[in-house]
Structures are given as C-alpha cells and as structure tokens.
Design a protein around this motif. Structure first.
Motif, PDB file in Angstrom:
ATOM      1  N   VAL A   1      -4.783   0.177  -6.760  1.00 47.48           N
ATOM      2  CA  VAL A   1      -4.331   1.412  -6.264  1.00 47.48           C
ATOM      3  C   VAL A   1      -4.188   2.521  -7.159  1.00 47.48           C
ATOM      4  O   VAL A   1      -4.620   3.636  -7.094  1.00 47.48           O
TER       5      VAL A   1
ATOM      6  N   TYR B   1      -3.535   8.624   1.097  1.00 46.93           N
ATOM      7  CA  TYR B   1      -3.814   7.211   0.334  1.00 46.93           C
ATOM      8  C   TYR B   1      -3.762   5.818   0.976  1.00 46.93           C
ATOM      9  O   TYR B   1      -4.468   5.004   0.818  1.00 46.93           O
ATOM     10  N   PHE B   2      -2.744   5.650   1.823  1.00 46.91           N
ATOM     11  CA  PHE B   2      -2.377   4.663   2.533  1.00 46.91           C
ATOM     12  C   PHE B   2      -3.594   4.214   3.674  1.00 46.91           C
ATOM     13  O   PHE B   2      -4.113   3.057   3.384  1.00 46.91           O
TER      14      PHE B   2
ATOM     15  N   TYR C   1      -6.783   5.055   3.203  1.00 51.20           N
ATOM     16  CA  TYR C   1      -7.887   4.713   2.257  1.00 51.20           C
ATOM     17  C   TYR C   1      -7.616   3.078   1.609  1.00 51.20           C
ATOM     18  O   TYR C   1      -8.583   2.564   1.609  1.00 51.20           O
ATOM     19  N   TYR C   2      -6.610   2.866   1.182  1.00 51.06           N
ATOM     20  CA  TYR C   2      -6.266   1.511   0.415  1.00 51.06           C
ATOM     21  C   TYR C   2      -5.973   0.364   1.488  1.00 51.06           C
ATOM     22  O   TYR C   2      -6.179  -0.796   0.930  1.00 51.06           O
TER      23      TYR C   2
ATOM     24  N   VAL D   1       1.034  10.808   1.146  1.00 50.59           N
ATOM     25  CA  VAL D   1       0.920   9.168   1.028  1.00 50.59           C
ATOM     26  C   VAL D   1       0.018   8.812   2.046  1.00 50.59           C
ATOM     27  O   VAL D   1      -0.751   7.694   1.820  1.00 50.59           O
TER      28      VAL D   1
ATOM     29  N   ASN E   1      -7.762   2.959  -8.580  1.00 44.98           N
ATOM     30  CA  ASN E   1      -8.694   3.177  -7.660  1.00 44.98           C
ATOM     31  C   ASN E   1      -9.981   2.071  -8.049  1.00 44.98           C
ATOM     32  O   ASN E   1     -11.262   2.513  -7.917  1.00 44.98           O
TER      33      ASN E   1
ATOM     34  N   THR F   1       0.928  -1.390  -0.046  1.00 48.21           N
ATOM     35  CA  THR F   1      -0.193  -0.038  -0.113  1.00 48.21           C
ATOM     36  C   THR F   1       0.876   1.292   0.027  1.00 48.21           C
ATOM     37  O   THR F   1       0.456   2.103  -0.663  1.00 48.21           O
TER      38      THR F   1
ATOM     39  N   ALA G   1       1.350   6.282  -7.033  1.00 44.28           N
ATOM     40  CA  ALA G   1       0.150   6.974  -7.525  1.00 44.28           C
ATOM     41  C   ALA G   1       0.090   8.459  -7.382  1.00 44.28           C
ATOM     42  O   ALA G   1      -0.370   9.177  -8.057  1.00 44.28           O
ATOM     43  N   LEU G   2       0.588   8.886  -6.338  1.00 40.92           N
ATOM     44  CA  LEU G   2       0.741  10.389  -6.313  1.00 40.92           C
ATOM     45  C   LEU G   2       1.671  10.986  -6.854  1.00 40.92           C
ATOM     46  O   LEU G   2       1.660  12.013  -7.270  1.00 40.92           O
TER      47      LEU G   2
ATOM     48  N   SER H   1       0.931   3.579  -3.178  1.00 43.22           N
ATOM     49  CA  SER H   1       0.214   4.767  -2.995  1.00 43.22           C
ATOM     50  C   SER H   1       1.496   5.962  -3.322  1.00 43.22           C
ATOM     51  O   SER H   1       0.966   6.910  -3.966  1.00 43.22           O
TER      52      SER H   1
END
Length: 294
Positions: free
Chosen positions: A169, A124-125, A127-128, A121, A172, A99, A106-107, A103
């Motif tokens: 990720v 995102y972390f 969330y996922y 991060v 999404n 994750t 992704a960012l 993440s």
C-alpha cells in the motif's frame, strides 16, 4: 505542542512501540472514524454470521447429547452455509481493516503528516481492497505451507509477511515486487523485527482480552454448570458482539507494521533523511530583513 509522528525515520525497538501508541493518540478521532466508516459493515456482517454459527453449534451439541446425529451427519450439519459465511466475512473483515488503516497512513505521509479525511481514504481503499484481499489469501496459504513443513519456517517468514501489506500500500507495489522487498528489508533486521512484533502482539492481545474475556468466562461457567440453554445462547451472543468490537484494537499492530516497514526502509535507503535534506536546501531565504539601527 508535540510534532506529528514522522514515519520515514530510523527508530529503535522502544521507538517503534512508543511511536505506534503516540500516532494512535494523535490521530484517534480521524482514525476511528475511518476505521468504522470503511470496516463497520464487514464487522457487522462478521458479528451476525458468528452469532448464527455459535447458536448453531449449541444446537448441534444438544442434538448430539440427545443422540439424534451420527458421525457423518454431525460434520455435514456443522460445515453448513453458516460456517462458510464466517470464513467469507473473516476474509472481508481483515482485508478491510488492513486496507483502511494502511491507506490512512499512506495519505497521512503523502499530506505531510496530516490526517486525511474518510473521503480521501475511500479513494485509496477501493483501489487497494481486492489487491490486498487476493494477496492476503496467497500469503496465508504460503504461511500455512511453511508452518506445516516445520514450525521454524513459519516463524522465519512471519516478520517479512507482517510488513508485506505495508509495502504493497505505501509503495503501490505489485505482489512479486512486494514479496521480494519484504524479505530484502527484513534480511539484516530479523531479530529486532520479530521482537517488536512479539511485544506488539502481546499488547494487542491484552487489550482485546480485557474486552471479551468477561463474556467468555460467563459463557464457560454457564456451559459447565449445566445452565439453561437460552441463557447460554444469550452469553454466546454477548461473546460474539464483544469479540467483534475488540477488533478495533487491530489498529495497534497495523500501525506498528507501517512503522516497522518505514524504519527498515529508512535504515537501508535513508529516503526520509534525504528528503529532509533536500527540503532544507530548497528553503527560500526570508524576503524581509530587520531594520538597521544607527
């Protein structure tokens, strides 16, 4: 100065491997800071539980040699809460690594190839994290079933499963969408994907082995030479620590999985190329003009 790595780009076999190492080199400081900030507590928990498990196994072996346990007693003693804690922290640890790194990537893509901060991060972390964890358990069970049915199905699904979390990720996507898309992307590129994963796996194994191999060798020498029990336990602690620290090299396959996914998606959909064309078309003309000479 070299430009930052662009993920949404078609790459060949060697391009994915070199791109993986170059991305890590360019972003080593923020990547390591993110990795240890978000995964450190899980690595520490895994290290402690592994140490307890290793020491416990040594005591069990000594008691067996002394004839203090029967067969059933040995198994009930071995499969204790320590064994459960190792499993729990292994799941949490690998979930956190997947994750955190994905993440970060992704960012990085969303910010236009700029490394994100730990705070970014973290959003995102959290969330996922649980989505990746439960999906990981299901994917692992499915892979075990495929491998038990026959080794070949287990190998066949490995490339699709390897990019599963990158899709989840970076796009999404939910479990069902991710599952179908993984097989769809790998379908026409199975061999190149498998070969890339194999080479990356070998590279990662070499790096990790360099870290914890000396501790394993010392521990094995002590065990077979009938060394002092306390010395053996000391080697086991050292081995557990080095083994957990070597997990930092998991960054290598995780970055490569993201690059493999981006490569496959770009081959099929050319989103990155279309985006660069659109950006080029929308570039404003310069306002100022050069002075005229007479």
């Amino acid at each position: 100065m070299k430009e930052n790595i662009e993920f949404r780009k078609v790459r060949e076999f060697e391009g994915i491997i070199s791109g993986t190492l170059l991305f890590i080199k360019q972003n080593i400081k923020p990547l390591l800071k993110t990795f240890f900030s978000l995964c450190g507590i899980f690595i520490l928990g895994g290290m402690i539980s592994n140490i307890f498990m290793q020491l416990h196994m040594t005591d069990v072996r000594e008691n067996i040699q002394a004839g203090n346990y029967d067969g059933f007693g040995v198994w009930s003693y071995m499969l204790s809460w320590r064994y459960l804690m190792v499993i729990v922290f292994s799941i949490l640890n690998y979930t956190a690594m997947y994750t955190a790194v994905l993440s970060f990537i992704a960012l990085y893509i969303a910010k236009g190839n700029v490394a994100p901060t730990v705070e970014e991060v973290w959003s995102y972390f959290k969330y996922y994290f649980f989505r990746v964890m439960w999906s990981g358990v299901l994917i692992y069970i499915l892979w075990i079933i495929c491998a038990m049915a026959c080794l070949i199905p287990g190998i066949f699904v490995a490339p699709a499963f390897s990019i599963f979390f990158a899709i989840m990720v970076l796009e999404n996507a939910d479990f069902g969408t991710t599952f179908g898309r993984a097989f769809s992307l790998v379908k026409q590129n199975w061999w190149i994907t498998f070969a890339t994963l194999l080479v990356i796996g070998i590279i990662t194994s070499i790096f990790m082995t360099v870290v914890y191999a000396p501790a394993y060798i010392l521990m094995m020498i002590s065990a077979f030479s009938g060394g002092d029990l306390q010395v053996l336990k000391g080697y086991q602690i050292f081995t557990s620590i080095s083994q957990c620290l070597a997990q930092v090299f998991m960054i290598i396959p995780l970055v490569s999985m993201a690059l493999i996914y981006a490569n496959l998606a770009e081959r099929k959909e050319s989103q990155g190329l279309l985006g660069r064309i659109e950006e080029f078309g929308n570039t404003a003309a310069p306002v100022s003009h050069p002075d005229e000479d007479y």
